[in-house]
Write an enzyme that holds these catalytic residues in place. Sequence first.
Site, PDB file in Angstrom:
ATOM      1  N   SER A 158       0.819  -1.213   0.000  1.00  0.00           N
ATOM      2  CA  SER A 158       0.000   0.000   0.000  1.00  0.00           C
ATOM      3  C   SER A 158       0.855   1.266   0.000  1.00  0.00           C
ATOM      4  CB  SER A 158      -0.906   0.024   1.222  1.00  0.00           C
ATOM      5  OG  SER A 158      -1.685  -1.149   1.255  1.00  0.00           O
TER       6      SER A 158
HETATM    7  N1  SAH Z   1       0.177  -4.954   4.009  1.00  0.00           N
HETATM    8  C1  SAH Z   1       0.763  -5.581   2.853  1.00  0.00           C
HETATM    9  C2  SAH Z   1      -0.134  -5.389   1.670  1.00  0.00           C
HETATM   10  C3  SAH Z   1      -0.400  -6.674   0.999  1.00  0.00           C
HETATM   11  S1  SAH Z   1      -1.655  -6.677  -0.248  1.00  0.00           S
HETATM   12  C4  SAH Z   1       2.141  -5.018   2.626  1.00  0.00           C
HETATM   13  O1  SAH Z   1       2.544  -4.128   3.387  1.00  0.00           O
HETATM   14  O2  SAH Z   1       2.860  -5.462   1.725  1.00  0.00           O
HETATM   15  C5  SAH Z   1      -2.833  -7.741   0.492  1.00  0.00           C
HETATM   16  C6  SAH Z   1      -2.423  -9.159   0.713  1.00  0.00           C
HETATM   17  O3  SAH Z   1      -3.572  -9.853   1.210  1.00  0.00           O
HETATM   18  C7  SAH Z   1      -1.990  -9.912  -0.532  1.00  0.00           C
HETATM   19  O4  SAH Z   1      -0.679 -10.379  -0.351  1.00  0.00           O
HETATM   20  C8  SAH Z   1      -2.996 -11.070  -0.637  1.00  0.00           C
HETATM   21  O5  SAH Z   1      -2.412 -12.279  -1.092  1.00  0.00           O
HETATM   22  C9  SAH Z   1      -3.476 -11.200   0.795  1.00  0.00           C
HETATM   23  N2  SAH Z   1      -4.778 -11.837   0.979  1.00  0.00           N
HETATM   24  C10 SAH Z   1      -5.918 -11.681   0.259  1.00  0.00           C
HETATM   25  N3  SAH Z   1      -6.904 -12.429   0.762  1.00  0.00           N
HETATM   26  C11 SAH Z   1      -6.376 -13.105   1.835  1.00  0.00           C
HETATM   27  C12 SAH Z   1      -6.907 -14.051   2.779  1.00  0.00           C
HETATM   28  N4  SAH Z   1      -8.163 -14.456   2.725  1.00  0.00           N
HETATM   29  N5  SAH Z   1      -6.083 -14.527   3.729  1.00  0.00           N
HETATM   30  C13 SAH Z   1      -4.782 -14.117   3.802  1.00  0.00           C
HETATM   31  N6  SAH Z   1      -4.229 -13.234   2.942  1.00  0.00           N
HETATM   32  C14 SAH Z   1      -5.023 -12.733   1.975  1.00  0.00           C
END
Ligand code: SAH
Length: 199
Positions: free
Chosen positions: A52
């Site tokens: 993000s």
């Molecule tokens: N906070 C993270 C942003 C990651 S984007 C950072 O700082 O890099 C959101 C993430 O949520 C993705 O990697 C995606 O694979 C994960 N995601 C989506 N649905 C999910 C679920 N049901 N359980 C676990 N992870 C999930």
Amino acid sequence: MIATQLAARGIRDHRVLSAMARVPRHEFVSERYREQAYEDHPIPIAEGQTVSQPYIVALMLEVLKLEPNAKVLEVGTGSGYMTALLAELASHVYSIERHARLAREAETTLARLGYRNVTVLTGDGSQGLAEFAPYDGIVVSAAAPHIPAALVEQLNEGGRMVIPVGPPDAQELQLVVRHEGRPIVHRLDGCRFVPLVGG
Ligand code: SAH
């Protein structure tokens, strides 16, 4: 980044601003995006996901109001950048990621940077992680169609959860505070996150 993107847009919490100054964001992105790491936008990571934008990360952290002794759940580890910030602000972070590769890489980066108070797990976090509940704070880094009841259940009384809610083109960041067992919802900014899968 701290002055022009965060403080200028109203982020005031000193603990959040100094954590954001300490955590090396460039360590969480691939070589080819390293030069852009501190710019005012999200950055692609593996598996079609993104880290993000710094301002959104700061806003999420600020509204959580974490105490140093807090236990936190993060759903969607991604690169591990938010995990590192949570680890700076709280006592322990449980972070769950559905893509095994992202979970593994985040774990490696966090260990290399010396974070000991994090547990990264591979799995579906759409229903939270009951095993280590209750949590003082929950961060969901992917957008849900509505607030999952299981996550509210896993919050402590007075606990706070920040979660993007809504369809891809009309998401809104929401703060949920658990008060006398019930969720009180505060609507924050519009936002754009990758979808929360499963549920
Ligand atoms: N906070 C993270 C942003 C990651 S984007 C950072 O700082 O890099 C959101 C993430 O949520 C993705 O990697 C995606 O694979 C994960 N995601 C989506 N649905 C999910 C679920 N049901 N359980 C676990 N992870 C999930």
